[in-house]
Design a protein around this motif. Sequence first.
Motif, mmCIF file in Angstrom:
data_model
loop_
_atom_site.group_PDB
_atom_site.id
_atom_site.type_symbol
_atom_site.label_atom_id
_atom_site.label_comp_id
_atom_site.label_asym_id
_atom_site.label_seq_id
_atom_site.Cartn_x
_atom_site.Cartn_y
_atom_site.Cartn_z
ATOM 1 N N SER A 157 0.846 -1.198 0.000
ATOM 2 C CA SER A 157 0.000 0.000 0.000
ATOM 3 C C SER A 157 0.884 1.251 0.000
ATOM 4 O O SER A 157 2.030 1.228 0.459
ATOM 5 N N VAL A 158 0.333 2.340 -0.493
ATOM 6 C CA VAL A 158 1.080 3.590 -0.565
ATOM 7 C C VAL A 158 0.929 4.371 0.737
ATOM 8 O O VAL A 158 1.901 4.723 1.391
ATOM 9 N N GLU A 159 -0.296 4.639 1.117
ATOM 10 C CA GLU A 159 -0.572 5.344 2.374
ATOM 11 C C GLU A 159 -1.960 4.924 2.852
ATOM 12 O O GLU A 159 -2.926 5.664 2.724
ATOM 13 N N ALA A 160 -2.030 3.716 3.391
ATOM 14 C CA ALA A 160 -3.319 3.163 3.804
ATOM 15 C C ALA A 160 -3.706 3.664 5.192
ATOM 16 O O ALA A 160 -2.850 3.864 6.058
ATOM 17 N N LEU A 161 -4.990 3.864 5.371
ATOM 18 C CA LEU A 161 -5.485 4.252 6.685
ATOM 19 C C LEU A 161 -5.347 3.074 7.641
ATOM 20 O O LEU A 161 -5.486 1.920 7.239
ATOM 21 N N PRO A 162 -5.079 3.324 8.917
ATOM 22 C CA PRO A 162 -4.923 2.216 9.872
ATOM 23 C C PRO A 162 -6.234 1.476 10.073
ATOM 24 O O PRO A 162 -7.317 2.062 10.033
ATOM 25 N N LEU A 163 -6.112 0.164 10.291
ATOM 26 C CA LEU A 163 -7.279 -0.686 10.515
ATOM 27 C C LEU A 163 -7.200 -1.273 11.914
ATOM 28 O O LEU A 163 -6.153 -1.265 12.553
ATOM 29 N N GLY A 164 -8.330 -1.798 12.391
ATOM 30 C CA GLY A 164 -8.363 -2.429 13.705
ATOM 31 C C GLY A 164 -9.349 -1.725 14.623
ATOM 32 O O GLY A 164 -9.914 -0.669 14.308
ATOM 33 N N THR A 165 -9.563 -2.335 15.781
ATOM 34 C CA THR A 165 -10.542 -1.796 16.727
ATOM 35 C C THR A 165 -10.124 -0.428 17.250
ATOM 36 O O THR A 165 -10.966 0.415 17.550
ATOM 37 N N LYS A 166 -8.801 -0.198 17.366
ATOM 38 C CA LYS A 166 -8.340 1.089 17.859
ATOM 39 C C LYS A 166 -8.479 2.187 16.817
ATOM 40 O O LYS A 166 -8.382 3.368 17.146
ATOM 41 N N SER A 167 -8.695 1.807 15.565
ATOM 42 C CA SER A 167 -8.846 2.779 14.480
ATOM 43 C C SER A 167 -10.288 2.861 13.989
ATOM 44 O O SER A 167 -10.542 3.293 12.868
ATOM 45 N N LYS A 168 -11.203 2.444 14.812
ATOM 46 C CA LYS A 168 -12.609 2.426 14.431
ATOM 47 C C LYS A 168 -13.174 3.839 14.379
ATOM 48 O O LYS A 168 -12.931 4.646 15.275
ATOM 49 N N VAL A 169 -13.907 4.137 13.325
ATOM 50 C CA VAL A 169 -14.540 5.442 13.144
ATOM 51 C C VAL A 169 -15.973 5.360 13.644
ATOM 52 O O VAL A 169 -16.729 4.478 13.241
ATOM 53 N N GLN A 170 -16.352 6.274 14.522
ATOM 54 C CA GLN A 170 -17.725 6.331 15.020
ATOM 55 C C GLN A 170 -18.583 7.160 14.079
ATOM 56 O O GLN A 170 -18.102 8.116 13.448
ATOM 57 N N GLY A 199 -9.121 1.892 1.588
ATOM 58 C CA GLY A 199 -8.698 3.017 2.416
ATOM 59 C C GLY A 199 -7.272 3.451 2.160
ATOM 60 O O GLY A 199 -6.630 4.002 3.057
ATOM 61 N N ASP A 200 -6.765 3.254 0.945
ATOM 62 C CA ASP A 200 -5.402 3.653 0.612
ATOM 63 C C ASP A 200 -5.447 5.040 -0.037
ATOM 64 O O ASP A 200 -5.623 5.175 -1.250
ATOM 65 N N VAL A 201 -5.293 6.072 0.778
ATOM 66 C CA VAL A 201 -5.392 7.442 0.265
ATOM 67 C C VAL A 201 -4.199 7.777 -0.622
ATOM 68 O O VAL A 201 -4.283 8.679 -1.466
ATOM 69 N N GLY A 202 -3.081 7.067 -0.450
ATOM 70 C CA GLY A 202 -1.933 7.296 -1.314
ATOM 71 C C GLY A 202 -2.223 6.908 -2.753
ATOM 72 O O GLY A 202 -1.837 7.624 -3.693
ATOM 73 N N ARG A 203 -2.885 5.798 -2.952
ATOM 74 C CA ARG A 203 -3.272 5.387 -4.310
ATOM 75 C C ARG A 203 -4.284 6.351 -4.907
ATOM 76 O O ARG A 203 -4.243 6.634 -6.114
#
Length: 681
Positions: free
Chosen positions: A400-413, A637-641
């Motif tokens: 990935s070029v600049e992917a957003l972090p994934l996981g429970t700690k990166s959850k968006v409400q 979620g790869d904003v770099g691409r």
Amino acid sequence: MDSVLSNILDAEDTDYGSNTYHEITTPAADDDDDNEPIGNDEDTEDEEDEGPDSDRWRHRTAILRTQLKPEQLLPIVTQTLDLWKSLGIDLPLFLLALTLLRSVELPTILRNWYAPPRTAKKGSRGMSARGTIDDFCTSLTRKRINADIARSLPLFSSPTEDVSTKALVKIQYNDLIEETKSAAPFMWSLLSEMAYSKKQRERNNTKCPDLMILNMISQAQYSRSQRRGKLQKLHALYLKASGTSARAFDLVHMLGICMSHKWACDAYETLADEKMREAQLAVQRPGWIISHDNVNLPMRAFSQRLHNQNHFISGTATTIWILPKSAYQLPTDANQDLNSHRILHSSEIFDLSRVICPNNIVLERIEAQNIQHVLRFLVDSPQFEKYGHKDHPDLKPPPSVEALPLGTKSKVQQFILKTCEIEEASYDGTEKVMAEIFRQLQLDTEVEQKQTGTERIIPWLGDQLTASRLRGLFRFHAEDLNSFERLDYMLPVFGWFHLLMALGNSLHAQYYGTSAGVGGLRHAFDLLGRKGLANQSTKGPFWHHLDEALHHICEAHFRACWLQEGNVRSIEELLSLAPATLRTMATTIVRQYASRQPIEEMAARDTESQDQQLRQQIMWNADVLVYIELRDAIRSGDVGRMEDITPTLLLRFAGGGNSNYTIELLEMMQGMYKEWPPAIV
């Protein structure tokens, strides 16, 4: 009499399950009374353990039965009856005092009482106890059902005040099914026999009536007390969210499947207030985004009066997105830094060479992604289902070029605000919508406005029209008195989903063609039998159908390229190739059949030697890969691409006459490369 007794001795034993009669005397659940005892076994006879004595007596009975001849049975019965008469008892009194619970002969005895045996075409059937046994079984069934109802009551209990997100999300159908099977085994078995025949069990491999049986028990519980409507509450909220009409709601409520329409409206209000309080607390910390769009609601009146008529509402729906802390780490002076950066660099123009001549690193990343897409079109095909090297490193996607972090700690409400009856298409309407959003979030006080204008940064998203209106308001208020009124806190940005739709419409407009022409979308739509794709539309499922058709046509084109490059007649012939060979072929396909270079080489030839149909297909392959890449980059979620293909998107919209999204992309690039400080970018 001899023949009847002979039939009794010769009758085959039938498996009736357990030979133990266990009487359940749990008190029945009274209507609307949730305080009845659960699992009360005070009057239930304790079940004795079967020991060696039981086996000894059963063995003794079996031996006597084999030694007894049918003609010997009648004199024995006659002598026994005479003995009872002399002792002052009869058969009913004897059976009342006799315990046969451990006897293996008990099922046969009961069966013979229910339907006395007789020799075929000989003699009349003796008097049976069918009616008495039916009444007894009915009474026993009622007791066992009431006992199951009482034991399973806590599973469906839901107090009136228990309407919260936390309580509702705890309801899991699979867990509830298993718990109900355990708490109410007799009732579950009975309903299962009613809902699913033996032939269905043998014939069907996937159908399972468990959910229907669970709802049957739930309806029975709800019929006894409305405080046992756990599933009914869940169903009512779902139907309300699905836009079910009040009349249909009332019918489903009468069937005991859901709560009433009034209850659903009140519960919706309760849940909305709960979530609104959470949203108001969440926006007190930095790191949240606003997006809103127009919404059209037809309001129907079943009984129309002068003051109660059908009408159509044009409103605005707003969503607040709360970013995780890991995704939003701005300094405390980010607001001042943003405005200072705007003042210094807003009059400068970013370097246009980013658009016209991207650097080689970006071009290599784009080509690598295109090669991966071409590989997936082959490997994900049904013909390659049994390919044994799908996990080979040569088939892995590029990093990935600049992917957003994934996981429970990166959850968006996500919080959905109350729909406001304000039309947002005009500047005045957009300002009213902004004021309403701040009012609902309780950010409309003077203290909160000052904090918003001087400390907060709020990215504001919407479709192209919304972003254009917000940007216009930002210019109109540039000379207002304070930072809040000047909208210094706002970053207007278009929504990428709307840009994806615009890109699909651009491909539709360029490659639609005619039914007679080969290679156009219209020709493909006719072959695939796709309807409703002739005219572009922003309403209904048009984009969904177009997106599906673009993917299918793209897959077909590139699988044809695989056949051409592999010099084979079917995809199956490529199964023997190694992953490294497939990647090499995919690279050749991208460079020869999906890039600008072969088009330029063809244009340099004489007009007569140019293959216009091939040129058209290469152009289509190159353009549709941009759509596929943008779709995949957004989903992953790869904003770099997404940034890598922004120049390509800008040139397409500029060349295709879409001035609106050309301006939006230029504004975004101007902000990223000039007006926004590095901390925000």
